[in-house]
Design a protein around this motif. Structure first.
Motif, PDB file in Angstrom:
ATOM      1  N   PRO A  56      85.068  60.830 -56.424  1.00 31.40           N
ATOM      2  CA  PRO A  56      84.730  61.616 -57.515  1.00 31.40           C
ATOM      3  C   PRO A  56      85.895  62.338 -57.839  1.00 31.40           C
ATOM      4  CG  PRO A  56      83.025  62.062 -56.017  1.00 31.40           C
ATOM      5  CD  PRO A  56      84.060  61.154 -55.274  1.00 31.40           C
ATOM      6  N   PHE A  57      87.058  62.990 -56.730  1.00 33.33           N
ATOM      7  CA  PHE A  57      88.119  63.385 -57.223  1.00 33.33           C
ATOM      8  C   PHE A  57      88.987  62.646 -57.993  1.00 33.33           C
ATOM      9  CE2 PHE A  57      90.924  67.098 -56.748  1.00 33.33           C
ATOM     10  CZ  PHE A  57      92.268  66.432 -56.641  1.00 33.33           C
ATOM     11  N   ASN A  58      89.189  61.446 -57.338  1.00 27.79           N
ATOM     12  CA  ASN A  58      89.916  60.478 -58.240  1.00 27.79           C
ATOM     13  C   ASN A  58      89.634  60.332 -59.709  1.00 27.79           C
ATOM     14  OD1 ASN A  58      91.891  58.257 -58.426  1.00 27.79           O
ATOM     15  ND2 ASN A  58      90.054  56.928 -58.719  1.00 27.79           N
ATOM     16  N   ASN A  59      88.176  60.099 -59.837  1.00 25.61           N
ATOM     17  CA  ASN A  59      87.534  59.982 -61.264  1.00 25.61           C
ATOM     18  C   ASN A  59      87.862  61.122 -61.842  1.00 25.61           C
ATOM     19  OD1 ASN A  59      85.853  58.400 -63.069  1.00 25.61           O
ATOM     20  ND2 ASN A  59      84.588  60.138 -63.069  1.00 25.61           N
ATOM     21  N   TRP A  60      87.721  62.487 -61.353  1.00 21.90           N
ATOM     22  CA  TRP A  60      87.998  63.674 -62.273  1.00 21.90           C
ATOM     23  C   TRP A  60      89.646  63.598 -62.775  1.00 21.90           C
ATOM     24  CZ3 TRP A  60      91.866  67.377 -60.837  1.00 21.90           C
ATOM     25  CH2 TRP A  60      91.762  68.608 -61.871  1.00 21.90           C
ATOM     26  N   MET A  61      90.418  63.158 -61.593  1.00 23.52           N
ATOM     27  CA  MET A  61      91.825  63.135 -62.111  1.00 23.52           C
ATOM     28  C   MET A  61      92.214  61.980 -63.391  1.00 23.52           C
ATOM     29  SD  MET A  61      94.154  63.398 -58.711  1.00 23.52           S
ATOM     30  CE  MET A  61      93.288  61.999 -57.664  1.00 23.52           C
ATOM     31  N   GLU A  62      91.388  61.108 -63.160  1.00 29.25           N
ATOM     32  CA  GLU A  62      91.301  59.993 -64.450  1.00 29.25           C
ATOM     33  C   GLU A  62      91.066  60.534 -65.687  1.00 29.25           C
ATOM     34  OE1 GLU A  62      91.179  55.967 -61.965  1.00 29.25           O
ATOM     35  OE2 GLU A  62      89.326  56.545 -63.173  1.00 29.25           O
ATOM     36  N   SER A  63      89.777  61.421 -65.528  1.00 27.36           N
ATOM     37  CA  SER A  63      89.372  62.156 -66.872  1.00 27.36           C
ATOM     38  C   SER A  63      90.409  63.168 -67.118  1.00 27.36           C
ATOM     39  CB  SER A  63      87.857  62.616 -66.400  1.00 27.36           C
ATOM     40  OG  SER A  63      87.063  61.464 -66.300  1.00 27.36           O
ATOM     41  N   ALA A  64      91.007  63.806 -66.115  1.00 31.41           N
ATOM     42  CA  ALA A  64      91.820  64.809 -66.640  1.00 31.41           C
ATOM     43  C   ALA A  64      92.974  64.341 -67.239  1.00 31.41           C
ATOM     44  CB  ALA A  64      92.277  65.637 -65.435  1.00 31.41           C
ATOM     45  N   ILE A 121      97.643  57.302 -53.599  1.00 38.17           N
ATOM     46  CA  ILE A 121      96.925  57.086 -55.069  1.00 38.17           C
ATOM     47  C   ILE A 121      96.666  58.475 -55.538  1.00 38.17           C
ATOM     48  CG2 ILE A 121      95.061  56.404 -56.444  1.00 38.17           C
ATOM     49  CD1 ILE A 121      95.071  53.787 -55.099  1.00 38.17           C
ATOM     50  N   ILE A 122      95.876  59.265 -54.466  1.00 37.25           N
ATOM     51  CA  ILE A 122      95.623  60.580 -54.890  1.00 37.25           C
ATOM     52  C   ILE A 122      96.719  61.540 -55.438  1.00 37.25           C
ATOM     53  CG2 ILE A 122      94.512  62.835 -54.246  1.00 37.25           C
ATOM     54  CD1 ILE A 122      92.401  61.027 -52.455  1.00 37.25           C
ATOM     55  N   ASN A 123      97.577  61.548 -54.374  1.00 37.81           N
ATOM     56  CA  ASN A 123      99.023  62.323 -54.723  1.00 37.81           C
ATOM     57  C   ASN A 123      99.586  61.948 -55.886  1.00 37.81           C
ATOM     58  OD1 ASN A 123      98.768  63.886 -52.456  1.00 37.81           O
ATOM     59  ND2 ASN A 123      99.673  62.349 -50.753  1.00 37.81           N
ATOM     60  N   GLU A 160      93.546  68.876 -51.014  1.00 39.73           N
ATOM     61  CA  GLU A 160      94.216  69.111 -49.584  1.00 39.73           C
ATOM     62  C   GLU A 160      93.094  68.976 -48.507  1.00 39.73           C
ATOM     63  OE1 GLU A 160      97.504  72.446 -50.708  1.00 39.73           O
ATOM     64  OE2 GLU A 160      95.846  72.921 -49.557  1.00 39.73           O
ATOM     65  N   ALA A 161      91.789  69.204 -48.973  1.00 46.94           N
ATOM     66  CA  ALA A 161      90.776  68.905 -48.042  1.00 46.94           C
ATOM     67  C   ALA A 161      90.403  67.419 -47.982  1.00 46.94           C
ATOM     68  CB  ALA A 161      89.318  69.621 -48.621  1.00 46.94           C
ATOM     69  N   ILE A 162      90.463  66.866 -48.813  1.00 41.91           N
ATOM     70  CA  ILE A 162      90.451  65.404 -48.988  1.00 41.91           C
ATOM     71  C   ILE A 162      91.580  64.578 -47.933  1.00 41.91           C
ATOM     72  CG2 ILE A 162      90.299  62.936 -50.269  1.00 41.91           C
ATOM     73  CD1 ILE A 162      88.989  64.647 -52.423  1.00 41.91           C
TER      74      ILE A 162
END
Length: 911
Positions: free
Chosen positions: A539-547, A618-620, A585-587
């Motif tokens: 979800p966090f990755n999807n949120w970043m893509e949407s952002a 990828i997240i970073n 950071e939590a992830i």
């Protein structure tokens, strides 16, 4: 008609201007009494007899040719009395008794006696002249008789300053030749011998025919020949003597000279009447020709303007949209060029056409001509209707262009958004079908199965997160279809492919889950930590893509409020970044904990997280991308905010100027309306005031040009509305055009009033009285009176149009004059025309007919030769081309009907 020829040849003739003695009987003057004693001894002089033969023969032939005949031998051709009677009928304009047709001597004597009786009936005493002597061919008696006829019908009626006959003719010659050197007319013999007197008479009346200064007194033969030849060629006076006959005698024959000179007198006295008649006709024809030129100019200008309107309206009504903004902007630029360059001259042409039409109608009324009716479809009302249709099409065309540009902007934005979302989705789905179809679970261990199950759950979570994007793609495609996007086919094809693939992914996901769950019962090991990482990372990755997608999303705004709303939404997004960073950071901490546990327990991991492809790298990486996009988004929003502030400045700038120009135009329109009603001072003062007013309006044009420049900047900035003013550039333009047209029409009205006043001789006080009476009954100040108002005005001026049968009939007659089109309104110009006709007079058809009758020699018809002789060449040909052949009982070949022509000039029925 009487047959005067034994060979049964007939000659038709009628009254002619050549007969100068058609009066009744009565005694002749003293001179005639003296001439009764015919001095026959003088005829014994052969030179004088020769001169008399030539002169009298030519004089007789000048009249006989009007009846189509002539004589060769004066003492032979009158013997049967036939041509003698014919001569008397021609010169007197009266009928003689019917001649006898026989060839016997008695018949000839009877015919001559009828002629002699007719001469005697005119008060002429014939001394020693009998019919037998004429029949016998007695030359002396025949010449004496002809001289008596000449005295009675050519010389007796000459009257100059209370003198008549010979003395009158001599006095006339002295008066006409007095200014000429070397000319001293004292008698009718030697005073004419050098020929200068003949030339002086011609030069006095027709100076263009004689170069008098070049004549020499010592060359009488040349002088005489010159005068005789010019008279014969240009004055229709036959050559009656030879120069040698006059020069070769000591004393020329007095009777021959008097006969010759009397022809000059009658030729020039008739020319004066003809000149007066010709001048009247020239005046009438000049007015008619000028009016015809004005009518032709109106027809041409009206045709050109209507043709331009006809060509322009289909262009303005063309609503075929273009595919790109650039093409539509080019159309908008073409339309602006039309408004700035092509239309203004046509506005001026339309105004000038109306002014010319009004001026023409005024001139026609002043000259008693019928009103001008343009060709069908070319009336001023037709042009106004066409112009109104043009302006309606023009207004709709501009509105359509702006709406179409907005639509294309919206389409380009949606198309780009569709491609961006479709590309992201296609990149995400790349390889997903192959992954779902892979049967790796058949050979996997229990731990692998558990890992595959967790991985599949993470995929389903990711799949659900992408559902919104797929719906957005479909919605955008649907909107593009509804807005008629030109590349809808490719959009629909791509959208359908994405939807079909999405359905396939759903079906494959469901099938793989069933397979994994079936195998799960046999597997027990699960890596909770990796699973938790995968569930939170996805979800966090999807949120970043949407952002990232939102930060890179295009935007289009038109107002300050809209851009400020976007800035506010962006600031709200930035406020969520600290929480997102903590989630990141939590992830990452979960991933680090899994690594720490594996290392602390010496567990050798197989590599990447089996439940997700979203690695910490990828997240970073995506988080760093988000951090880079935020300031770029800030910059883009600030630039758009600056642009909208500039647009707001343009709106306020235009509104400030428009709120000044618009009321100014309205005020000027009201002032012109008051001026046209009040009309203080003389017409010239009013015209001067109006022209000064017109110049002040023209001087205001730079303010309108400034407004046009500001409007140009607004359109280039694609600003479509302005809440700071109720005036649009279209309102200002229409108002300006109406202002120019109104002042021009008012000036034209005053000019026509001046033309009417001057032409009709109306005084300034009368004009002011007419205006005061008209304004008094024009209660609504509309510039026109209704029937009841007009009747009250007439009653106030003394007209008997009270409500009874006779008064109603008179009022209806007047209304048919002032309101021929039955519009129910009487304009001031029509009122002035009516009042001027009631108080003045102009040329009439009867006067023109009388003038033509003079030129025609009192005949009921006229010939082309007479017109060319009496009128200037262009007006003579004008009459010849328009006169119908004469059909009366006395018609001759080539006769033209001048009566119907004259009545047609004034629009009256045939008299």
């Amino acid at each position: 008609m009487v047959d005067y020829h034994a060979v049964n040849q007939s000659y038709q003739y009628g009254p002619s201007s050549g007969g100068n003695g058609a009066g009744g009987g009565g005694s002749m003057g003293d001179y005639m009494a003296q001439e009764d004693d015919w001095d026959r001894d003088l005829l014994l002089d052969p030179a004088w007899e020769k001169q008399q033969r030539k002169t009298f023969t030519a004089w007789c032939n000048s009249h006989l040719r009007k009846a189509g005949t002539q004589i060769e031998n004066i003492d032979e051709d009158f013997r049967d009395g036939l041509k003698l009677m014919l001569l008397l009928e021609v010169i007197s304009g009266e009928r003689l008794p019917k001649p006898e047709r026989g060839k016997m001597r008695v018949h000839k004597i009877n015919n001559v006696n009828k002629a002699l009786d007719f001469i005697a009936s005119k008060g002429v005493k014939l001394v020693s002249i009998g019919a037998e002597e004429i029949v016998d061919g007695n030359a002396k008696m025949t010449l004496g008789m002809i001289w008596t006829i000449i005295l009675r019908f050519a010389i007796q009626d000459i009257s100059v300053e209370e003198t008549s006959a010979k003395e009158g003719l001599l006095l006339w010659c002295q008066r006409k030749t007095a200014p000429y050197k070397n000319v001293n007319v004292q008698n009718f013999h030697i005073s004419w011998k050098d020929g200068l007197a003949f030339n002086a008479l011609i030069h006095r009346h027709r100076p263009e025919l004689i170069e008098y200064d070049k004549l020499r007194k010592d060359d009488p033969v040349t002088n005489l020949n010159n005068a005789f030849e010019v008279a014969e060629k240009y004055l229709d006076i036959p050559k009656m003597l030879d120069a040698e006959d006059i020069v070769g005698t000591l004393r020329p024959d007095e009777k021959a000279i008097m006969t010759y000179v009397s022809c000059f007198y009658h030729a020039f006295s008739g020319a004066q009447k003809a000149e007066t008649a010709a001048n009247r006709i020239c005046k009438v024809l000049a007015v008619n020709q000028e009016n015809e030129h004005l009518m032709e100019d109106y027809e041409r200008l009206a045709s050109d303007l209507l043709e331009w309107i006809r060509r322009t309206i289909p262009w303005l009504e063309d609503r075929v949209p273009q595919k790109t903004i650039q093409e539509m902007q080019q159309k908008l630029e073409d339309f602006r060029d039309y408004r700035r360059v092509h239309k203004p001259p046509k506005v001026q042409e339309k105004c000038q056409l109306e002014i010319n039409f009004n001026t023409l109608q005024t001139k026609l009324r002043l000259s008693n001509r019928p009103a001008f009716m343009p060709s069908e479809g070319k009336m001023v009302s037709d042009i106004n209707n066409g112009w109104q249709h043009l302006e309606q099409a023009e207004k709709g065309y501009e509105e359509w262009l702006l709406n179409e540009i907005r639509r294309l902007e919206r389409l380009d934005h949606l198309a780009e958004k569709f491609r961006q979302k479709a590309s992201i989705h296609e990149a995400w789905t790349d390889g997903k079908e192959a992954m779902l179809k892979h049967r790796d679970y058949e050979t996997a261990t229990l731990s692998d199965i558990k890992a595959l199950i967790r991985k599949h759950e993470a995929f389903e979570s990711d799949l659900a997160a992408h559902q919104d994007r797929v719906e957005q793609i479909a919605a955008i495609a649907q909107e593009l279809n509804e807005l008629d996007y030109y590349d809808s086919h490719n959009v629909n094809t791509r959208c359908q492919k994405i939807c079909d693939q999405w359905d396939a992914l759903g079906s494959l996901t469901h099938s793989r889950r069933e397979a994994l769950e079936k195998t799960e019962k046999q597997l027990e090991t699960i890596d909770q930590l990796h699973l938790e990482y995968a569930k939170r990372a996805a979800p966090f990755n999807n949120w970043m893509e949407s952002a990232m997608e939102d930060l890179q999303d295009m935007f289009i705004v038109h107002t300050i409020e809209e851009i400020e709303g976007l800035i506010s939404a962006h600031d709200q997004f930035k406020s969520t970044l600290p929480d997102a960073d903590r989630e990141r950071e939590a992830i990452l901490a979960i991933h680090k904990e899994a690594q720490r546990i594996a290392e602390s327990n010496h567990i050798k991991l197989s590599g990447s997280n089996p439940y997700t492809t979203v690695t910490p790298q990828i997240i970073n990486s995506k988080w760093e991308k988000v951090q880079q996009l935020v300031p770029k988004r800030d910059q883009a929003l600030l630039e758009e905010q600056s642009k909208q502030q500039s647009n707001e400045h343009l709106r306020r700038q235009f509104a400030s100027q428009a709120n000044i120009v618009g009321p100014w135009i309205q005020t000027k329109m009201e002032e012109i309306g008051r001026i046209s009603i009040e009309m203080n001072g003389t017409l010239e003062d009013q015209l001067s005031h109006l022209k000064q007013y017109e110049r002040s309006i023209v001087d205001y044009k730079p303010n309108l040009d400034l407004l046009e420049q500001q409007h140009q900047l607004i359109q280039e900035a694609l600003i479509f509305d302005n809440k700071h003013t109720n005036y649009t550039m279209e309102h200002i333009r229409v108002g300006w055009e109406q202002l120019l047209t109104t002042i021009a029409r008012t000036i034209n009205e005053v000019e026509n009033q001046i033309l009417t006043r001057d032409a009709k001789g109306i005084s300034q006080e009368q004009m002011q009285e007419f205006r005061a009476s008209f304004n008094h009954f024009d209660k609504d100040h509309g510039g026109a009176l209704g029937p009841e108002e007009f009747k009250a005005c007439l009653i106030s001026l003394g007209y008997d149009v009270e409500n009874d049968r006779q008064g109603d009939a008179e009022f209806n007659r007047i209304m048919s004059v002032v309101d021929p089109n039955h519009s129910g309104l009487v304009t001031f110009q029509a009122f002035i025309d009516f009042m001027s006709r009631e108080t003045t007079d102009t040329d009439t058809a009867d006067q023109v007919i009388a003038s033509f009758k003079v030129l025609a020699g009192d005949k009921n018809f006229i010939t082309a030769e007479e017109l060319r002789r009496e009128l200037p060449p262009d007006q003579a040909e004008y009459c010849i081309a328009r006169m119908a052949p004469y059909q009366g009982p006395d018609a001759v070949p080539g006769a033209l009907d001048y009566k119907s022509f004259s009545t047609a000039l004034y629009g009256e029925s045939d008299l």
